[in-house]
Design an enzyme around this catalytic site. Structure first.
Site: not given
Ligand code: HEM
Ligand SMILES: [Cu+2]
Lengths: 181, 531
Positions: B81, B110, B146, B174-175, B258, B260, B262, B273, B307-308, B333, B336, B455
């Site tokens: 998924h 084009d 994933w 591809s990307s 990370h 990714e 963004y 916008s 931070h992950h 952010t 914006k 999770r």
């Molecule tokens: C204000 C901005 C953001 C902050 C401060 C932030 C912070 C964080 C932090 C600290 C985690 C880790 C949590 C953990 O695993 O314990 C996390 C996970 C995640 N964030 Fe954000 N994030 C932000 C914006 C975004 C945006 C814009 C996206 C995507 C469009 C995003 C997608 C994700 C994803 C996919 C995960 C989980 C990844 C995984 O463990 O599978 N985040 N974020």
């Molecule tokens: Cu991140």
């Protein structure tokens, strides 16, 4: 497609070089990580080279507790334990501890112990002059061994660390060893 | 510019309409509009495929206990998924939008590399066929999440990992091709007078995203290759027994991961916008600051990856650095969000469908940003990490963020693509049902997460039962709501609806609205003049 002032294929080629460079960078992260961790010791990996015991000053005033943990990696049939659970040492004092290992199977195995220290920064101050983890151990079927390890804690150990844990994981590397010969 | 003259000379060689019908038209096409359409349909189909997997997950979690699927299959569902939604739905949808809109918005005929464009699309279906087929292998497909952390993906995975690695390689190729195409197009094919600081923000955000893509997709390719060789060829990048380190995997993965995330949100910022000024009938507030904010987000995204990994035993100095750097990202952010709100301030607002989705985006994405900030606080993350709180966070930023922006974009430009106005009744059903159900689906996840529900598990403690029932009901409702959109798209493709004007939105500005609807097969063969 019409022609353009800049040849798009050429500029695409330039970006392709960046792509290849970044692929290389991904691989370069591996040695970079090792070097970074060697310098800072942050991943808790102590040196796998024997340290020489220079007559360092023993800090009698300070006591550091060193705890020992052992684990056999998944799929590894062995009994592996420290002879003492923990020990108190003065920084600078050379100390010997022993570990017990038994191969309960009916085949010979080649084992490799991998150390790890927590908290990580203590790894830089853990000096081992002798360790079974420096090389692979061949354990005959049913064999029992007492393995020595000699170390001293560097008196420079940061003051906020008064206890740390040294953990060993024992891996069965027989398959890799066979593959290499 | 010499290109103007030569284009006139060659103009007669072109087909002025789509070449002959049938499958060959789509297989061999090098037209940016065709390829954009292919990408968008592919993304939508993958969205439905990934969505069905989410339905399996939610069905199993409807009640505590194990009732519908085996735990191993459950893990395959969460893994695939995630992969399908990230690499199959969100990213190709944005690439499709870039293909359709970037040339039209900068006045180019084009994309710069049309043949590569064809390739970059047509390898995608193969990548996903391989990934999905691996689910039917003996022992099942990938089940390590994933994020494919080693040693789950090395020591403890099965042989289908080889297929997983191969399919990720193809997706990456591809990307990367798509990104290079966007960069080269924007750098070389802007109409005379279209300076960088006149480019619409959608073009700007994609330009920056493309750089992120070429910087980090190769690192992902490296990571999967290391997993492959660790698993099958005896290397030990991530195995402590051979001198490697499993934590190293996480560093490499999140160095990609990370940026990714963004990659999946910057184009969304661009879309919002475009839409907000149109329906507020005011120029975008702070255009230049938007560009700089996007660029700083992109740069900062390279220094926050750990931070992950707060719970991997980093030293305190590292935890502090990554905590502060992460919080720093919320400054651009915030700029914006502020600019969008300022654009609406005292604007003559109307609430057509693209605007409704854009407004929902602004509110709900911000909720996701706030939960991100909570997660960025290191000591707090020790409790939240790997709970449903994280799941709530990333679904707010990705579903009500990235995906809502894609819906907004589709409603905004669909009249231009199809030449007919979409069915407003279906659109309203789609929007309101999605809006309500998505919150029923994801909001309670915050609560169960804070209460400690982990999770990626097929079963859970009884105290979470009530919330999970609601979450599942929201999930099924959200899934079904998407069928309104499917029906609406089919109607639009069949040209059922009132004919759309060249500029169907009163307040819209930009080159794409100066060409008729539907956009002719070839546009801007003679570059427009930009005032
Ligand atoms: C204000 C901005 C953001 C902050 C401060 C932030 C912070 C964080 C932090 C600290 C985690 C880790 C949590 C953990 O695993 O314990 C996390 C996970 C995640 N964030 Fe954000 N994030 C932000 C914006 C975004 C945006 C814009 C996206 C995507 C469009 C995003 C997608 C994700 C994803 C996919 C995960 C989980 C990844 C995984 O463990 O599978 N985040 N974020
Ligand atoms: Cu991140």
């Amino acid at each position: 497609m019409s022609q353009h002032a800049v040849n798009p294929v050429k500029s695409a080629g330039k970006w392709l070089l960046v792509v290849i460079g970044m692929f290389g960078f991904g691989y370069a992260l591996v040695p970079l990580y090792d070097v970074f961790c060697d310098i800072t010791g942050i991943n808790g990996k102590p040196s796998n080279q024997a340290a020489a015991y220079q007559a360092v000053e023993i800090d009698e005033a300070r006591v550091v507790k060193v705890e020992f943990m052992t684990r056999s990696a998944g799929g590894m049939a062995s009994e592996f334990k420290p002879m003492v659970q923990s020990i108190k040492v003065h920084p600078g004092q050379l100390q010997e501890v022993e570990f017990y290992v038994k191969n309960p199977t009916d085949r010979d195995i080649v084992a490799q112990a991998v150390p790890s220290i927590s908290p990580g920064p203590a790894a830089l101050y853990m000096n081992k002059t002798e360790c079974f983890c420096f090389e692979q151990q061949t354990l005959k079927a049913g064999e029992e061994v007492i393995m020595p390890m000699r170390f001293y804690v560097d008196p420079q150990l940061p003051q906020d660390i008064s206890v740390f844990t040294l953990s060993y994981t024992l891996y069965d590397v027989s398959a890799q060893v066979v593959a290499q010969n | 510019m010499s290109s103007i003259v030569e284009q006139d000379i060659h103009a007669d060689d072109h087909h002025h309409h789509a070449p002959g019908g049938g499958i060959k038209r789509w297989l061999y096409t090098t037209n940016h509009k065709d390829i954009g359409t292919l990408y968008l349909w592919f993304a939508f189909i993958m969205f439905l495929v990934g969505g069905s997997m989410a339905m399996v997950i939610r069905a199993e979690l409807f009640e505590p206990g194990l009732q519908i699927v085996e735990p191993n299959f459950f893990n395959q569902m969460t893994t695939v998924h995630g992969l399908v939604m990230v690499f199959g739905a969100v990213m190709p949808a944005f690439t499709g939008l870039a293909n359709w809109m970037v040339p039209m918005m900068i006045g180019a005929p084009d994309m710069a590399l049309p043949r590569m464009n064809n390739w970059s699309f047509w390898i995608l279906p193969f990548a996903f066929a391989i990934l999905l087929a691996s689910l039917f292998m003996e022992g099942g497909g990938p089940n390590f999440g994933w994020t494919f952390y080693a040693p789950l993906s090395t020591t403890y995975s099965n042989d289908s990992t080889a297929l997983f690695v191969f399919s990720v390689h193809i997706m990456g190729a591809s990307s990367i091709m798509g990104a290079i195409n966007v960069i080269v197009t924007i750098m070389n094919m802007r109409a005379p007078g279209m300076t960088y600081m006149k480019m619409p923000l959608f073009v700007w955000t994609w330009f920056i995203t493309a750089f992120l893509l070429i910087a980090v997709m190769p690192v992902l390719a490296g990571a999967v290759t290391m997993v492959l060789t660790d698993k099958f060829f005896g290397t030990s990048f991530f195995s402590a027994a051979g001198g490697g380190d499993p934590v190293l995997f996480q560093h490499i993965f999140w160095f990609f991961g990370h940026p990714e995330v963004y990659i999946m949100i910057l184009p969304a910022f661009g879309i919002i916008s475009q839409i907000v000024p149109t329906f507020a009938r005011k120029p975008l507030f702070g255009y230049a600051s938007m560009v700089y904010a996007t660029a700083s987000i992109a740069l900062l995204s390279f220094v926050v990856w750990a931070h992950h990994m707060f719970t991997t035993g980093m030293p305190v100095a590292g935890e502090l650095f990554f905590m502060i750097a992460t919080m720093l990202i919320s400054v651009p952010t915030g700029v914006k969000v502020f600019n969008w709100v300022a654009t609406m301030w005292r604007g003559a607002m109307t609430f057509e469908m693209p605007m409704l989705f854009a407004l929902a985006f602004i509110v709900l994405f911000t909720i996701g940003g706030f939960s991100g900030l909570m997660l960025a606080i290191t000591p707090v993350d020790f409790q939240y990490h790997d709970t449903y709180f994280v799941v709530a966070h990333f679904h707010y930023v990705l579903v009500t963020g990235a995906i809502f922006s894609i819906f907004a974009a589709a409603y905004y430009w669909l009249p231009k693509w199809s030449g007919v106005m979409f069915d407003k009744k279906l659109a309203n059903w789609h929007f309101w049902c999605s809006l309500v159900s998505v919150n029923v689906l994801f909001f309670p996840m915050h609560f169960v997460g804070l209460a400690g529900m982990p999770r990626r598990i097929p079963d859970y403690a009884l105290q979470f039962a009530d919330f999970n029932k609601w979450i599942s009901i929201g999930g099924f409702a959200f899934g079904l709501s998407q069928l309104f959109f499917l029906a609406l798209l089919i109607k639009a493709c069949r040209k059922q609806g009132e004919p759309a004007a060249a500029k169907p939105w009163e307040g819209a500005e930009g080159l794409e609205w100066e060409i008729p609807s539907p956009a002719p097969y070839h546009t801007f063969e003679t570059p427009p003049v930009i005032k």
